[in-house]
Design a protein around this motif. Structure first.
Motif, short mmCIF file in Angstrom:
data_model
loop_
_atom_site.label_atom_id
_atom_site.label_comp_id
_atom_site.label_asym_id
_atom_site.label_seq_id
_atom_site.Cartn_x
_atom_site.Cartn_y
_atom_site.Cartn_z
N ASN A 1 0.83 -1.21 0.00
CA ASN A 1 0.00 0.00 0.00
C ASN A 1 0.86 1.26 0.00
N THR A 2 1.90 1.27 0.83
CA THR A 2 2.75 2.46 0.89
C THR A 2 3.53 2.64 -0.41
N ALA A 3 3.93 1.53 -1.02
CA ALA A 3 4.65 1.63 -2.30
C ALA A 3 3.77 2.29 -3.36
N ARG A 4 2.51 1.93 -3.38
CA ARG A 4 1.59 2.51 -4.37
C ARG A 4 1.35 3.98 -4.06
N GLY A 5 1.10 4.29 -2.80
CA GLY A 5 0.82 5.68 -2.44
C GLY A 5 2.00 6.61 -2.65
N LEU A 6 3.20 6.11 -2.42
CA LEU A 6 4.41 6.92 -2.59
C LEU A 6 4.95 6.85 -4.01
N GLN A 7 4.25 6.11 -4.86
CA GLN A 7 4.61 5.99 -6.28
C GLN A 7 6.05 5.51 -6.45
N LEU A 8 6.36 4.41 -5.77
CA LEU A 8 7.70 3.86 -5.84
C LEU A 8 7.92 3.01 -7.08
N GLY A 9 6.85 2.75 -7.84
CA GLY A 9 7.00 2.11 -9.13
C GLY A 9 6.71 0.62 -9.14
N GLN A 10 6.55 0.10 -10.36
CA GLN A 10 6.20 -1.30 -10.57
C GLN A 10 7.27 -2.25 -10.03
N ASN A 11 8.53 -1.96 -10.30
CA ASN A 11 9.59 -2.88 -9.89
C ASN A 11 9.67 -3.02 -8.38
N GLU A 12 9.53 -1.91 -7.67
CA GLU A 12 9.59 -1.98 -6.21
C GLU A 12 8.37 -2.71 -5.66
N ALA A 13 7.20 -2.47 -6.23
CA ALA A 13 6.00 -3.18 -5.77
C ALA A 13 6.16 -4.68 -5.99
N ARG A 14 6.67 -5.06 -7.14
CA ARG A 14 6.87 -6.49 -7.42
C ARG A 14 7.91 -7.09 -6.47
N ARG A 15 8.96 -6.32 -6.18
CA ARG A 15 9.98 -6.82 -5.25
C ARG A 15 9.36 -7.10 -3.88
N ARG A 16 8.54 -6.19 -3.41
CA ARG A 16 7.91 -6.38 -2.11
C ARG A 16 6.96 -7.59 -2.14
N TYR A 17 6.23 -7.73 -3.23
CA TYR A 17 5.34 -8.88 -3.32
C TYR A 17 6.14 -10.18 -3.32
N ARG A 18 7.26 -10.22 -4.02
CA ARG A 18 8.08 -11.44 -4.04
C ARG A 18 8.56 -11.80 -2.63
N GLN A 19 8.91 -10.81 -1.83
CA GLN A 19 9.33 -11.09 -0.45
C GLN A 19 8.18 -11.67 0.35
N LEU A 20 6.98 -11.15 0.16
CA LEU A 20 5.80 -11.70 0.82
C LEU A 20 5.54 -13.12 0.36
N ALA A 21 5.61 -13.34 -0.95
CA ALA A 21 5.27 -14.64 -1.53
C ALA A 21 6.27 -15.73 -1.16
N LYS A 22 7.49 -15.35 -0.77
CA LYS A 22 8.46 -16.36 -0.32
C LYS A 22 7.90 -17.16 0.85
N HIS A 23 7.17 -16.49 1.71
CA HIS A 23 6.63 -17.13 2.92
C HIS A 23 5.14 -17.39 2.83
N HIS A 24 4.44 -16.63 1.97
CA HIS A 24 2.98 -16.75 1.86
C HIS A 24 2.62 -16.70 0.37
N PRO A 25 2.78 -17.80 -0.35
CA PRO A 25 2.66 -17.77 -1.82
C PRO A 25 1.26 -17.48 -2.35
N HIS A 26 0.22 -17.62 -1.53
CA HIS A 26 -1.14 -17.38 -2.01
C HIS A 26 -1.84 -16.32 -1.15
N HIS A 27 -1.09 -15.30 -0.76
CA HIS A 27 -1.61 -14.28 0.15
C HIS A 27 -2.58 -13.38 -0.60
N PHE A 28 -3.86 -13.56 -0.32
CA PHE A 28 -4.90 -12.88 -1.11
C PHE A 28 -4.80 -11.37 -1.01
N THR A 29 -4.63 -10.84 0.20
CA THR A 29 -4.56 -9.38 0.34
C THR A 29 -3.37 -8.82 -0.40
N GLY A 30 -2.22 -9.47 -0.27
CA GLY A 30 -1.04 -9.00 -0.98
C GLY A 30 -1.23 -9.05 -2.49
#
Length: 318
Positions: free
Chosen positions: A143-172
């Protein structure tokens, strides 16, 4: 809840506690600043629970930030309180910005918005550094990445970190999907592709298939009202994808009503209703009873009016 033929239908119920009664307790504990009670709740959640839902509930409680700030100052490595405080700061920021399109948000509103999001980032970065598996903290950082307009690559990086531990995290996944839409500098190809990937890799009966419905609704909304939107929903592949994804999620025999289910059922109800498939729309409205959420109905107009109009028509015909 089932509806008897010929009876007046109840108005839609937008109160989230009606679907999940524990929300009332969470709000009360947060309002009282009872952080130990909140800690007990979160520690008692089953492994693998999408904690972002409960974190979001606490984050909406006005004043809870005072107790959280005091706790974080005293215990800087409290991952739960860092996450809750990050979520609360984000909520305050989005409230300052409002849900208006960017061109209708003032410079002062943007300044307040970005200030709170930068503060939230500090807490959430610390939380994920201390616990890289902290799902709600990573989801909040999307959410903060989107609001601060950190870009697609940073958002994907954060999602990959989440998915390492929670691969089907619906909210993420839902938050990254928003980032992938053109309104946040993404593309429809990426957004549709990601939604389908989430559906196919998740266990059948999970909510993840509902992302296919969400991206179709987002795509529909971006088109000119009237003919373009009608033509979009008349495409055979759109109907096919909605039927398939519903069958793999909320219409699957193994589906359970986890947080988020009201939004997903409502999105299918809205889309099938808009495309004239009243039988399928009626199925999803019956599953909802009179439960509702602001999204997706706010996309159609005044939420309560749109919900009632489409529900009443679907149940009368389907």
């Amino acid at each position: 809840m089932s509806f008897a033929s010929g009876t007046a239908l109840p108005p839609p119920d937008f109160e989230i506690a009606s679907a999940f009664p524990e929300v009332t307790w969470l709000r009360q504990a947060a309002a009282a600043g009872d952080l130990e009670a909140l800690r007990g709740y979160f520690h008692g959640l089953p492994p693998g629970t999408d904690q972002a839902f409960a974190v979001g509930v606490v984050g909406e409680v006005e004043g809870v930030e005072h107790a959280l700030r005091a706790r974080v100052e005293a215990v800087p490595d409290d991952v739960l309180c860092l996450t809750l405080l990050g979520s609360r700061e984000t909520e305050i920021g989005w409230a300052a910005r409002t849900a208006a399109r960017a061109e209708h948000v003032s410079r002062e509103q943007f300044a307040a918005f970005h200030g709170h999001l930068r503060t939230a980032e500090q807490y959430l970065i610390r939380a994920t550094a201390l616990d890289p598996a902290a799902d709600a903290a990573w989801a909040a950082r999307l959410n903060t990445a989107r609001g601060l307009q950190l870009g697609q690559n940073e958002a994907r990086r954060r999602y990959r970190q989440l998915a390492k531990h929670h691969p089907h995290h619906f909210t993420g996944q839902a938050r990254l999907l928003q980032q992938l839409c053109p309104k946040w500098s993404g593309t429809w190809e990426d957004a549709h592709g990601f939604a389908r990937e989430c559906m196919l890799t998740a266990p059948e009966g999970a909510l993840n298939g509902g992302l296919v419905a969400e991206v179709h609704l987002e795509h529909w909304l971006e088109l000119d009202a009237g003919q373009q939107r009608a033509e979009y929903l008349r495409q055979p592949h759109v109907h096919t994808e909605l039927v398939e994804s519903a069958g793999r999620s909320v219409a699957h025999p193994h589906f359970t009503r986890v947080p988020g289910w009201v939004v997903v059922e409502g999105t299918y109800a809205a889309l099938f209703s808009l495309m004239g498939d009243t039988a399928r729309a009626a199925h999803h409205f019956r599953a909802l009873g009179n439960l509702a959420s602001e999204y997706p109905w706010s996309y159609l107009g005044k939420p309560a009016e749109e919900y009632a109009k489409h529900r009443d028509a679907a149940l009368a015909r389907g």
